[in-house]
Write an enzyme that holds these catalytic residues in place. Structure first.
Site, mmCIF file in Angstrom:
data_model
loop_
_atom_site.group_PDB
_atom_site.id
_atom_site.type_symbol
_atom_site.label_atom_id
_atom_site.label_comp_id
_atom_site.label_asym_id
_atom_site.label_seq_id
_atom_site.Cartn_x
_atom_site.Cartn_y
_atom_site.Cartn_z
ATOM 1 N N GLN A 102 36.123 51.611 6.883
ATOM 2 C CA GLN A 102 37.015 52.999 7.624
ATOM 3 C C GLN A 102 36.725 53.920 8.854
ATOM 4 O O GLN A 102 35.764 54.761 8.336
ATOM 5 C CB GLN A 102 37.881 52.831 6.982
ATOM 6 N N TYR A 174 46.500 60.782 10.038
ATOM 7 C CA TYR A 174 45.430 60.810 10.938
ATOM 8 C C TYR A 174 45.314 60.640 12.332
ATOM 9 O O TYR A 174 46.734 60.596 13.233
ATOM 10 C CB TYR A 174 43.993 60.503 10.726
ATOM 11 N N ARG A 226 43.720 49.585 11.211
ATOM 12 C CA ARG A 226 44.880 50.083 10.154
ATOM 13 C C ARG A 226 46.161 50.866 10.377
ATOM 14 O O ARG A 226 46.210 51.455 11.633
ATOM 15 C CB ARG A 226 44.983 50.639 8.921
ATOM 16 N N GLY A 317 44.677 48.007 -3.780
ATOM 17 C CA GLY A 317 44.160 49.040 -4.198
ATOM 18 C C GLY A 317 44.099 49.414 -5.643
ATOM 19 O O GLY A 317 43.641 49.754 -6.655
ATOM 20 N N ARG A 318 45.773 49.857 -6.976
ATOM 21 C CA ARG A 318 45.341 50.329 -7.714
ATOM 22 C C ARG A 318 45.005 49.689 -8.681
ATOM 23 O O ARG A 318 43.866 49.843 -9.537
ATOM 24 C CB ARG A 318 46.936 50.853 -8.155
#
Length: 369
Positions: A102, A174, A226, A317-318
């Site tokens: 990324q 971002y 993304r 993810g988690r």
């Protein structure tokens, strides 16, 4: 028994085939050295979670020194990072898993302390709405062009390091998102103004990266993007803006779009888009022009199937932090063996250090079970 969609392969626009529909989501690790060089701990962390998923997307790697967002962040802004990134790509590419790095720039979402005294930059001199936020300096015209060049150079380094692709990080507030947002972009030149003009930076960047890949890669190379679908600031990005964004991007020669959500069933805050989850609206807008990755608190195979009703791939993810073999257990019908809760004494076994453990402790508050 009907075959689950998540077991199927998926061939992307460029011809690259993923062996199943599971992707490891990009998550902050804070494991790299101070200069962005990858560590052995970080390689072990990724290698442990590869092999079974169709693809692994790394944590954000900054393409510009001035784009660093936190300590321990991966760097891809200098040729000295290539050797380490090559070893990372190799660590992920076991058993056909695709390695995607990324690429990002933090923009105003950093601090002068992280940048060693340098003021953060952004489209406009507008502070983020968060505690301790610093006022950034508005980018000059030549600096905007240089950041585009930095993304192109980071793409070339990813190719040289042997990665299978890159993901442009236009989410989580971002820099790329900052250009599209009316909150962070108050510019009065060609890089700001209407929604179409605020899209100009992303439009130019994606086209330049596509051209760079065509020039430098001698084999199919994945390009993903993304995005976050909504902002809560006023003014801010609304869901209608994001439908415009994905529509524009889906026309381009990219291989996937990847939404950033807390829950795959999340509904928009906009009154006119509350009948269905945001995933459904986004999937309809993309209309098969490129692959779509969903994400958001998927805990088991049944929920993965639900997410895949409105997407082509599902990011984890988690759950993959708590159990590196989550994908294998789901694919092989062994979900009763999945580990959801992690104790402090499990950290070394799971390779959870620094920022990853902080992330896991937040997860434990939700008590996944």
């Amino acid at each position: 028994m009907q075959e689950r969609k998540y077991t199927e392969t998926l061939t992307l626009n460029n011809g690259v085939t993923l062996k199943n529909r599971f992707v490891m989501a990009p998550m902050t690790t804070k494991m790299s050295f101070f200069d962005g060089v990858i560590t052995e701990d970080e390689k072990r962390y990724y290698q442990m979670r590869s092999k079974e998923a169709g693809a692994v997307i790394t944590a954000a790697a900054n393409v510009s020194e001035g784009g660093k967002g936190w300590e321990g962040e991966l760097g891809i802004y200098d040729d000295r990072h290539i050797n380490g990134m090559a070893s990372l790509a190799s660590a992920i590419q076991h058993n056909g898993t695709k390695a995607i790095v990324q690429l990002y720039h933090g923009g105003r979402m950093t601090s002068s302390s992280v940048l060693r005294g340098t003021q953060p930059v952004a489209p406009s001199a507008v502070k983020a709405e968060r505690p301790t936020a610093e006022e950034p300096r508005a980018l000059e015209e030549d600096e905007i062009h240089q950041i585009i060049e930095d993304f192109k150079a980071g793409t070339v380094r990813a190719i040289d390091a042997g990665f299978d692709g890159i993901e442009l990080h236009g989410a989580n507030t971002y820099l790329l998102q900052q250009f599209f947002s009316p909150h962070s972009n108050r510019r009065e030149d060609k890089w700001g103004g209407s929604r179409e003009e605020r899209f100009r930076f992303i439009d130019r960047l994606v086209d330049e990266v596509i051209s760079t890949v065509n020039q430098h890669s001698d084999k199919p190379f994945i390009i993903g993007y993304r995005f976050s679908p909504e902002e809560y600031e006023t003014p801010g990005i609304r869901f209608e803006d994001t439908l415009y964004l994905v529509d524009q991007l889906a026309y381009k020669s990219i291989d996937y779009l990847h939404v950033s959500l807390g829950s795959y069933s999340q509904v928009s805050q906009s009154e006119e888009y509350k009948e269905k989850p945001m995933l459904a609206y986004l999937y309809e807008q993309i209309a098969g022009r490129t692959a779509f990755i969903s994400v958001g608190d998927v805990r088991n195979g049944a929920q993965a199937e639900e997410a895949l009703e409105h997407s082509d791939l599902v990011a984890l993810g988690r759950v993959i932090l708590a159990d590196p073999h989550w994908v294998g257990k789901v694919l092989n019908g062994k979900e009763d063996a999945i580990r959801y809760n992690v104790a402090d004494e499990d950290r070394a076994e799971l390779g959870l250090t620094n920022g990853v453990w902080q992330f896991m402790q937040n997860m434990m508050k939700d008590r996944l079970s």
